[in-house]
Design a protein around this motif. Structure first.
Motif: not given
Length: 350
Positions: A49-53
């Motif tokens: 669903a998301g993350g640190l990119c």
């Protein structure tokens, strides 16, 4: 499906390389690709669903792990330090890709945990801008202010190379993380300014001395976004029990790295690594630090991962393995996303 917020990926690096080859990064992310690990369709299929990119400056020469010797041991020399202006140009190009994806609605750049939760609730990939190694940042920290205004909310002072802020650990097996000096005076100033701005400090690639230097001055929980257990896989990148105890005592977290070299007891770069090795590291982290301090930090698009996972679409195979190992309900939610949201809220002064 258990939604996952991932503490580390290198999708921006892959999209930057694709752009250099003439591919539109927005189209590659939204339509999907067979390249790498993360795009919109595969993320949605696997509950990512998301993350640190990460904004990560690649080596200007070919960088790869040194071949193991007859005993399976290897020491890969540290990548040479990088020139700042060249690094800044690349960092800005990657930040531009992140902004283009945001404007196109391919993902949403998030600056708060409320932003993350809203994006996840709406089915939009919740991206947080991270910087892995601060080669693009000047000692006066003026550029840091600019990146923060553009959405940077997390950084690791070093990758596995040295820079003006500190010293990184090599990719080596077997080896202690105590491989050299820690923070420089500029690194101390960087940590203090990040504390003021509300930028998370990531300890994933720093030497053990650097780890303790940060621990002595930061007001944040201690975070290693994509690291594993040194007692199980004694590579220099993994964390000792003493480091794990300090992370626990600060109410920080460790994000499980899917990199096979950091999961396997022999540290070999082989995708033929069972998901059970991932569960073994999770079990150790939970036993040592408690359920509140364990999360996910896949290193998608930056490492060889187990073939059974394959890419972002395979995340639920790890979730199912954790369920089979006895994790469920609130504990599984914490590992998958809630622990990350807790420590981000703390670091961001929410």
């Amino acid at each position: 499906m258990n939604l996952i917020f991932d503490g580390h990926n290198d999708v921006l690096l892959r999209l930057w390389r694709s752009r250099k080859d003439g591919t539109d990064p927005v189209m590659e992310f939204t339509k999907g690709t067979s390249v790498g690990h993360i795009d919109g369709p595969r993320a949605k299929a696997g509950g990512l669903a998301g993350g640190l990119c990460a904004i990560y400056i690649p080596s200007p020469h070919d960088f790869s792990l040194k071949e193991p010797d007859a005993q399976g041991h290897y020491v890969t020399p540290l990548d040479p330090p990088l020139e700042r202006q060249w690094s800044l140009d690349i960092a800005l190009e990657m930040a531009s890709i992140a902004q283009r994806l945001d404007r196109a609605g391919a993902w949403r750049l998030c600056r708060s945990t409320a932003d993350i939760r809203k994006a996840m609730a709406e089915g939009v990939f919740a991206a947080v801008l991270h910087m892995e190694g601060c080669e693009a940042i000047d000692t006066d920290l003026d550029v840091l202010e600019t990146f923060h205004a553009s959405g940077l909310r997390s950084l690791g002072p070093v990758w596995s190379r040295n820079n003006i802020f500190g010293h990184g650990v090599p990719f080596a097996y077997p080896m202690s993380p105590d491989t050299g000096p820690g923070l420089t005076d500029a690194g101390v100033a960087l940590v203090k300014r990040c504390n003021e701005l509300g930028i998370l400090i990531d300890l994933a690639h720093i030497t053990e001395k650097g780890f303790w230097d940060v621990a002595g001055i930061t007001d944040q929980p201690l975070i290693a976004s994509h690291s594993n257990v040194h007692a199980l896989t004694p590579v220099a990148r993994n964390l000792t029990d003493k480091q794990l105890d300090a992370i626990r005592d600060s109410r920080g977290l460790v994000g499980l790295n899917y990199a096979v070299t950091m999961l396997r007891p022999d540290a070999r770069d082989s995708a033929d690594t069972p998901v059970s090795a991932m569960v073994q590291h999770i079990d150790y982290l939970v036993e040592r630090m408690g359920i509140d301090c364990v999360a996910i930090g896949s290193d998608f698009d930056g490492a060889t991962i187990p073939a059974d996972i394959a890419d972002a679409a395979g995340n639920q195979k790890l979730v199912e393995a954790l369920k089979a190992a006895g994790y469920g309900g609130e504990d599984l939610d914490k590992i998958c996303r809630e622990n990350w949201l807790r420590v981000l809220a703390s670091a961001w002064h929410e």
